[in-house]
Motif scaffolding. Structure first.
Motif, PDB file in Angstrom:
ATOM      1  N   LEU A   1      79.737   9.059  36.686  1.00  0.00           N
ATOM      2  CA  LEU A   1      80.273  10.307  36.134  1.00  0.00           C
ATOM      3  C   LEU A   1      79.343  11.484  36.445  1.00  0.00           C
ATOM      4  O   LEU A   1      79.808  12.579  36.778  1.00  0.00           O
ATOM      5  CB  LEU A   1      80.503  10.182  34.630  1.00  0.00           C
ATOM      6  CG  LEU A   1      81.660   9.288  34.203  1.00  0.00           C
ATOM      7  CD1 LEU A   1      81.660   9.093  32.688  1.00  0.00           C
ATOM      8  CD2 LEU A   1      82.990   9.866  34.664  1.00  0.00           C
ATOM      9  N   VAL A   2      78.038  11.253  36.343  1.00  0.00           N
ATOM     10  CA  VAL A   2      77.071  12.308  36.669  1.00  0.00           C
ATOM     11  C   VAL A   2      77.182  12.679  38.146  1.00  0.00           C
ATOM     12  O   VAL A   2      77.144  13.862  38.502  1.00  0.00           O
ATOM     13  CB  VAL A   2      75.635  11.884  36.293  1.00  0.00           C
ATOM     14  CG1 VAL A   2      74.611  12.878  36.826  1.00  0.00           C
ATOM     15  CG2 VAL A   2      75.498  11.744  34.783  1.00  0.00           C
ATOM     16  N   ALA A   3      77.345  11.679  39.010  1.00  0.00           N
ATOM     17  CA  ALA A   3      77.528  11.962  40.443  1.00  0.00           C
ATOM     18  C   ALA A   3      78.782  12.810  40.656  1.00  0.00           C
ATOM     19  O   ALA A   3      78.772  13.757  41.457  1.00  0.00           O
ATOM     20  CB  ALA A   3      77.609  10.662  41.229  1.00  0.00           C
ATOM     21  N   GLY A   4      79.846  12.501  39.926  1.00  0.00           N
ATOM     22  CA  GLY A   4      81.056  13.313  40.005  1.00  0.00           C
ATOM     23  C   GLY A   4      80.812  14.736  39.536  1.00  0.00           C
ATOM     24  O   GLY A   4      81.325  15.692  40.133  1.00  0.00           O
ATOM     25  N   LEU A   5      80.024  14.888  38.472  1.00  0.00           N
ATOM     26  CA  LEU A   5      79.714  16.225  37.966  1.00  0.00           C
ATOM     27  C   LEU A   5      78.861  16.999  38.967  1.00  0.00           C
ATOM     28  O   LEU A   5      79.024  18.213  39.127  1.00  0.00           O
ATOM     29  CB  LEU A   5      79.009  16.138  36.614  1.00  0.00           C
ATOM     30  CG  LEU A   5      78.804  17.460  35.888  1.00  0.00           C
ATOM     31  CD1 LEU A   5      80.145  18.115  35.551  1.00  0.00           C
ATOM     32  CD2 LEU A   5      77.994  17.243  34.621  1.00  0.00           C
ATOM     33  N   ILE A   6      77.971  16.311  39.648  1.00  0.00           N
ATOM     34  CA  ILE A   6      77.179  16.971  40.691  1.00  0.00           C
ATOM     35  C   ILE A   6      78.104  17.447  41.809  1.00  0.00           C
ATOM     36  O   ILE A   6      77.950  18.566  42.325  1.00  0.00           O
ATOM     37  CB  ILE A   6      76.070  16.034  41.213  1.00  0.00           C
ATOM     38  CG1 ILE A   6      75.003  15.834  40.122  1.00  0.00           C
ATOM     39  CG2 ILE A   6      75.439  16.590  42.493  1.00  0.00           C
ATOM     40  CD1 ILE A   6      74.004  14.727  40.413  1.00  0.00           C
ATOM     41  N   GLY A   7      79.085  16.625  42.169  1.00  0.00           N
ATOM     42  CA  GLY A   7      80.069  17.050  43.161  1.00  0.00           C
ATOM     43  C   GLY A   7      80.841  18.275  42.702  1.00  0.00           C
ATOM     44  O   GLY A   7      81.085  19.205  43.480  1.00  0.00           O
TER      45      GLY A   7
ATOM     46  N   PHE B   1      76.157  21.977  30.911  1.00  0.00           N
ATOM     47  CA  PHE B   1      77.574  21.972  30.553  1.00  0.00           C
ATOM     48  C   PHE B   1      78.057  23.343  30.104  1.00  0.00           C
ATOM     49  O   PHE B   1      79.204  23.715  30.375  1.00  0.00           O
ATOM     50  CB  PHE B   1      77.883  20.898  29.499  1.00  0.00           C
ATOM     51  CG  PHE B   1      78.310  19.604  30.111  1.00  0.00           C
ATOM     52  CD1 PHE B   1      79.611  19.427  30.561  1.00  0.00           C
ATOM     53  CD2 PHE B   1      77.416  18.569  30.262  1.00  0.00           C
ATOM     54  CE1 PHE B   1      80.018  18.241  31.153  1.00  0.00           C
ATOM     55  CE2 PHE B   1      77.801  17.373  30.848  1.00  0.00           C
ATOM     56  CZ  PHE B   1      79.107  17.204  31.294  1.00  0.00           C
ATOM     57  N   ALA B   2      77.224  24.099  29.433  1.00  0.00           N
ATOM     58  CA  ALA B   2      77.631  25.455  29.063  1.00  0.00           C
ATOM     59  C   ALA B   2      77.993  26.248  30.319  1.00  0.00           C
ATOM     60  O   ALA B   2      79.030  26.925  30.368  1.00  0.00           O
ATOM     61  CB  ALA B   2      76.518  26.145  28.287  1.00  0.00           C
ATOM     62  N   ALA B   3      77.163  26.139  31.336  1.00  0.00           N
ATOM     63  CA  ALA B   3      77.424  26.847  32.592  1.00  0.00           C
ATOM     64  C   ALA B   3      78.628  26.258  33.321  1.00  0.00           C
ATOM     65  O   ALA B   3      79.440  26.999  33.890  1.00  0.00           O
ATOM     66  CB  ALA B   3      76.182  26.801  33.484  1.00  0.00           C
ATOM     67  N   VAL B   4      78.750  24.930  33.302  1.00  0.00           N
ATOM     68  CA  VAL B   4      79.874  24.263  33.970  1.00  0.00           C
ATOM     69  C   VAL B   4      81.200  24.659  33.316  1.00  0.00           C
ATOM     70  O   VAL B   4      82.225  24.745  33.999  1.00  0.00           O
ATOM     71  CB  VAL B   4      79.670  22.728  33.966  1.00  0.00           C
ATOM     72  CG1 VAL B   4      80.952  21.985  34.264  1.00  0.00           C
ATOM     73  CG2 VAL B   4      78.597  22.336  34.968  1.00  0.00           C
ATOM     74  N   PHE B   5      81.201  24.905  32.026  1.00  0.00           N
ATOM     75  CA  PHE B   5      82.421  25.355  31.351  1.00  0.00           C
ATOM     76  C   PHE B   5      82.668  26.851  31.565  1.00  0.00           C
ATOM     77  O   PHE B   5      83.808  27.291  31.671  1.00  0.00           O
ATOM     78  CB  PHE B   5      82.354  25.068  29.850  1.00  0.00           C
ATOM     79  CG  PHE B   5      82.474  23.616  29.497  1.00  0.00           C
ATOM     80  CD1 PHE B   5      83.291  22.759  30.209  1.00  0.00           C
ATOM     81  CD2 PHE B   5      81.763  23.095  28.427  1.00  0.00           C
ATOM     82  CE1 PHE B   5      83.412  21.427  29.877  1.00  0.00           C
ATOM     83  CE2 PHE B   5      81.879  21.765  28.080  1.00  0.00           C
ATOM     84  CZ  PHE B   5      82.698  20.920  28.804  1.00  0.00           C
TER      85      PHE B   5
ATOM     86  N   ILE C   1      86.473  15.823  30.899  1.00  0.00           N
ATOM     87  CA  ILE C   1      86.605  14.372  31.045  1.00  0.00           C
ATOM     88  C   ILE C   1      85.233  13.739  31.218  1.00  0.00           C
ATOM     89  O   ILE C   1      84.931  12.706  30.610  1.00  0.00           O
ATOM     90  CB  ILE C   1      87.524  14.052  32.244  1.00  0.00           C
ATOM     91  CG1 ILE C   1      88.923  14.603  31.998  1.00  0.00           C
ATOM     92  CG2 ILE C   1      87.549  12.549  32.535  1.00  0.00           C
ATOM     93  CD1 ILE C   1      89.787  14.679  33.239  1.00  0.00           C
ATOM     94  N   VAL C   2      84.396  14.362  32.038  1.00  0.00           N
ATOM     95  CA  VAL C   2      83.050  13.834  32.263  1.00  0.00           C
ATOM     96  C   VAL C   2      82.244  13.863  30.970  1.00  0.00           C
ATOM     97  O   VAL C   2      81.590  12.880  30.617  1.00  0.00           O
ATOM     98  CB  VAL C   2      82.326  14.623  33.376  1.00  0.00           C
ATOM     99  CG1 VAL C   2      80.883  14.166  33.523  1.00  0.00           C
ATOM    100  CG2 VAL C   2      83.070  14.473  34.697  1.00  0.00           C
ATOM    101  N   LEU C   3      82.296  14.970  30.252  1.00  0.00           N
ATOM    102  CA  LEU C   3      81.535  15.093  29.008  1.00  0.00           C
ATOM    103  C   LEU C   3      81.942  14.028  27.998  1.00  0.00           C
ATOM    104  O   LEU C   3      81.085  13.348  27.417  1.00  0.00           O
ATOM    105  CB  LEU C   3      81.700  16.482  28.403  1.00  0.00           C
ATOM    106  CG  LEU C   3      80.967  16.725  27.078  1.00  0.00           C
ATOM    107  CD1 LEU C   3      79.463  16.583  27.250  1.00  0.00           C
ATOM    108  CD2 LEU C   3      81.317  18.088  26.525  1.00  0.00           C
ATOM    109  N   VAL C   4      83.229  13.859  27.794  1.00  0.00           N
ATOM    110  CA  VAL C   4      83.707  12.851  26.842  1.00  0.00           C
ATOM    111  C   VAL C   4      83.250  11.463  27.288  1.00  0.00           C
ATOM    112  O   VAL C   4      82.738  10.680  26.490  1.00  0.00           O
ATOM    113  CB  VAL C   4      85.243  12.914  26.704  1.00  0.00           C
ATOM    114  CG1 VAL C   4      85.771  11.720  25.919  1.00  0.00           C
ATOM    115  CG2 VAL C   4      85.654  14.220  26.029  1.00  0.00           C
TER     116      VAL C   4
END
Length: 141
Positions: free
Chosen positions: A88-94, A18-22, A127-130
């Motif tokens: 949600l994880v699948a969405g984050l992978i996308g 998440f640090a990298a994703v942000f 949104i995914v993190l929350v």
């Protein structure tokens, strides 16, 4: 005891992912505003190293340790909260893959999106993190 070690490493890699994703989309914001060649090259290097060196390994290890947790607790597969979390994880992978395509577009000089678009793009993983944290802690289903 094994469960706690696996859970700890899962959390560690979730945090680094998440640090990298942000941070990567924030680099896109600044890169989209950059007009000089040295600045563009600097951002290309930073984006590539962040994506390949931190973000992707963190994602892989997050999924690995998360899968291990499910293997240690197969009863979770019968619980609705896990299904929503996995979606949600699948969405984050996308999103992660999309970021990789954006890194490539900047590297090739083909990005056509402006800094304002990237500012909005940067908000999606929040949104995914929350959602993930609430699902894991509250297990509402």
């Amino acid at each position: 005891m094994l469960y706690l070690w696996v859970k700890a490493f899962h959390i560690i890699f979730v945090v680094t992912w998440f640090a990298a994703v942000f941070y990567l989309p924030r680099l896109f914001v600044y890169h989209a505003q950059t007009e000089d060649a040295p600045g563009n090259e600097r951002f290309r290097i930073m984006e590539r190293k962040l994506y390949r060196g931190i973000m992707t390994p963190s994602a892989v290890l997050t999924v690995f340790f998360g899968g291990w947790l499910i293997w240690l607790n197969p009863a979770w597969l019968d619980q609705g909260w896990l299904h929503v979390k996995l979606a949600l994880v699948a969405g984050l992978i996308g999103y992660h893959v999309w970021c990789g395509r954006l890194v490539q577009a900047f590297a090739e000089g083909t990005n056509r999106r402006g800094h304002v678009w990237f500012r909005w793009f940067n908000e999606l993983p929040v949104i995914v993190l929350v959602g993930v944290v609430l699902l894991v802690e509250l297990k509402p289903f």
